[in-house]
Structures are given as C-alpha cells and as structure tokens.
Design an enzyme around this catalytic site. Structure first.
Site, short mmCIF file in Angstrom:
data_model
loop_
_atom_site.label_atom_id
_atom_site.label_comp_id
_atom_site.label_asym_id
_atom_site.label_seq_id
_atom_site.Cartn_x
_atom_site.Cartn_y
_atom_site.Cartn_z
N THR A 47 -5.66 2.72 -7.26
CA THR A 47 -6.95 2.57 -6.60
C THR A 47 -7.89 3.65 -7.07
OG1 THR A 47 -6.09 1.42 -4.66
CG2 THR A 47 -8.14 2.63 -4.39
N SER A 76 0.81 -1.21 0.00
CA SER A 76 0.00 0.00 0.00
C SER A 76 0.85 1.27 0.00
CB SER A 76 -0.90 0.01 1.24
OG SER A 76 -1.57 1.24 1.38
N HIS A 111 -13.46 -2.05 -2.21
CA HIS A 111 -12.60 -1.56 -1.13
C HIS A 111 -12.92 -2.28 0.18
CE1 HIS A 111 -9.59 1.75 -0.97
NE2 HIS A 111 -9.68 1.55 0.32
#
Length: 363
Positions: free
Chosen positions: A162, A108, A256
C-alpha cells in the site's frame, strides 16, 4: 423475520443498524468532508452504458485472466483492517466466503486474525481465487521482510504494497465518536514491531513520513522475496509508469476508499488515464465505490482486469457473517452477468471503452 437483503445497499442499511457508532464510523467513514468517499460511488454512476443489441450471447461467461490464472469472475475482496469489529470470526469468515464464491482475497497487515489461520482455512479449496497479503510498510526493514517471508511460508501468492497511506487521513467521523479498538481486537501481525525511537520521530506527522514506503524500498523488497509485488494506491499516470519500469506484477488503482486524502480523484476518473498511459503493459485492478454489477462492467471497459470490494464485504460480514459475505459476492456477480447480457457482452473481452461512448460506435 426481516426480508432477505437483495442489494449491497440493503446490507449496508442493516449493517448500520447492527454496528455500534464507533465501529460504523471506522468501517464506513472517510477522510475530512468525505468528498472522495462519495465521489467514488458517484463516478461509476455517472458513466453511461451504451448497450448493443441482437448480438450472439451463447456460451457467455464472466471469466478473466489474472496473475497467470483463469478466474471465474473479476471480483476480489480488498484488504480491510480489524474485521472482528464486524463479526467475531473476522477475516477467517470473509476469506472462507471468498473461496466459496471463487473470489480472490487480500488479507490486511492489520488483520485481527493471524494470516496462518486464514490461509489454512482456504488453501485446500480448489475453486478459490488468488490469496494475497497486503503489506503496510513499517519503519523497520527487517520486520517488513520477516512479515513478507511469513506470508510466503503461509501460502500467500503475492504481496500488495500500500503506497497511499504514509500517515492516516483526517478521519473526522471516527474522532467524533471517540473510536478506539475494543478489547480483544488488535493488529495481530504488528505485536512484535520494534518501537519507533523518539530520536527518529521528529515533528512532521510524528515522524512517520520519514519512514514511508519509497520506490527504492520496492526494488529492495523485490530483490529479497520470490513473491510477485503489486502496488496499491496509485492514481497518477506518472507513478504508474514508474511502477511499470520497476517490473511490478500489477497496480491497484485506489484512493484508499476515500480514507486518506480527501478531494483526491475518484478511481473511475483515474483508471482510464492510467490504462491509457500504460498501454496494456501491466494488469490493473481498481477499487472504490463498486456497488453494482454495472460498476464492475464499467471498470472492465475502462481497462481493469478485476475489482476489489471493501466496505460491502464488511456490511455482509456484520449482518450474516461468512454467509453474508458470500451473498454480497454472489449478488454482485449476478448483477454483472445481467449487465453483460443486456449490454451485448458475451464475455468481458467485449467490454471496451466503446461500451461507455456511444459516439465511438459510429465508426
């Protein structure tokens, strides 16, 4: 001494006992009433497997083709922020576990461990899966490009943009606990991000939507990085078709983890619609609610090349560090093999939509 966890649910229960309420709310909770969070798991559970019997199973395996590589199995670890909330070793531990189990790993942007530390720990492992970097698009294009280049230089093999979080969801569970990051845990890659000037902010969600990722940003980035670009957070078939026209490397079907827009469809519902629209023109990965090997098999039958695993990884990390994550992956892979054998699938290429629809097998 408590018994060894034998299911992902066992790890979840133990993690809830060990984590403080704020960390649990952040790592486990969803948006608003958490309807989509629950629907993700229930969506896979509602699908029935129609097994075939008396089939040849000798030489079976779980291998899949993804991103030009042969992977030992279709399990990758999803990008989860601030993993030091679960264990001091954070992302480095989960990445090591992934490499040891031949699983892909997606780091991430909001990692609590620098990307270089993670990549240096796993790049030398010949049995590791793909190593990708997830990019949350920031308001400064130059910063985004620099972060992408830093990831490339550190050995990451693809970028995962994302798309479904221009703002955070209304995460009531977190707010009720008063959650905030504890001292020593931070988004280490965002420390040098230039501040958003007040004049640019506006009032609509604090000005963040004005700088959200758009289709033209993806095209802009593709022109400037040699890394393949995946888009994560696609649910609508029309968006999937538009992404395909841009020439992206693949799509991750995701809501998500139910953490942004509550009442969005479960990924088990979105996946077959997107697979049908694309007709095999892009590889698909799906996340959200994967808790059993049967879920993985169902995802492949609906058109996914692989799955991403998020919350269960954090549960394993909280309970046993890297060993816990490795065990979570192994449990899921073992369950997948059992489900394949009991369904009459020698390889994952045998998992087609017919596996989920008994009527179609009359033909």
């Amino acid at each position: 001494m408590p018994p060894q966890p034998i299911t992902l649910a066992d790890y979840e229960a133990l993690a809830r006992e060990r984590l403080d309420p704020g960390a649990w709310a952040y790592l486990y909770g969803g948006a608003a009433d958490e309807l989509t969070l629950r629907a993700n798991t229930e969506g896979w559970q509602r699908l029935e497997l129609w097994p075939r019997v008396l089939r040849a199973l000798a030489g079976g395996h779980t291998q899949v083709q993804l991103a030009g590589r042969t992977l030992a199995h279709p399990i990758l670890l999803a990008p989860v922020a601030h993993q030091q909330l679960a264990h001091p070793d954070g992302e480095a531990a989960s990445a090591l576990a992934a490499a040891a189990q031949g699983a892909g790993y997606v780091l991430s942007t909001q990692s609590s461990v620098p990307m270089e530390t993670v990549s240096q720990a796993v790049l030398g492992d010949p049995g590791r899966g793909p190593l990708w970097f997830q990019l949350y698009w920031q308001h400064d294009r130059g910063f985004n490009l620099a972060l992408a280049e830093r990831a490339r230089a550190a050995g990451y093999e693809a970028l995962v943009l994302t798309a479904d979080a221009p703002v955070s969801g209304a995460r009531d569970r977190e707010r009720r606990t008063g959650f905030s990051l504890p001292p020593g845990v931070a988004s280490v890659h965002l420390r040098d991000l230039p501040p958003l000037r007040r004049a640019e902010a506006g009032t609509y969600c604090g000005g963040l939507p004005a700088h959200a990722l758009r289709w033209e940003d993806i095209a802009w980035l593709q022109e400037r990085t040699p890394l393949p670009v995946w888009i994560k957070g696609v649910l609508h078939p029309q968006d999937a078709l538009q992404a395909q026209q841009l020439g992206v490397a693949g799509l991750i079907i995701s809501n998500h983890g139910g953490r942004t827009l509550d009442t969005a469809p479960a990924t088990a519902r979105a996946l077959p619609r997107i697979a049908e629209a694309l007709e095999g023109k892009l590889p698909l990965i799906v996340d959200g609610g994967i808790r059993r090997g049967t879920d993985v098999l169902k995802a492949v039958a609906l058109g996914a090349s692989a799955v991403l695993l998020g919350r269960p990884v954090m549960h394993g990390l909280a309970v046993e560090g890297a060993l816990g994550v490795a065990r979570v992956i192994r449990i899921l892979r073992d369950e997948l093999e059992i489900a394949m054998a009991l369904s009459g699938c020698r390889t994952l290429s045998d998992a087609t939509p017919a596996l989920l629809d008994g009527a179609s097998q009359l033909s």
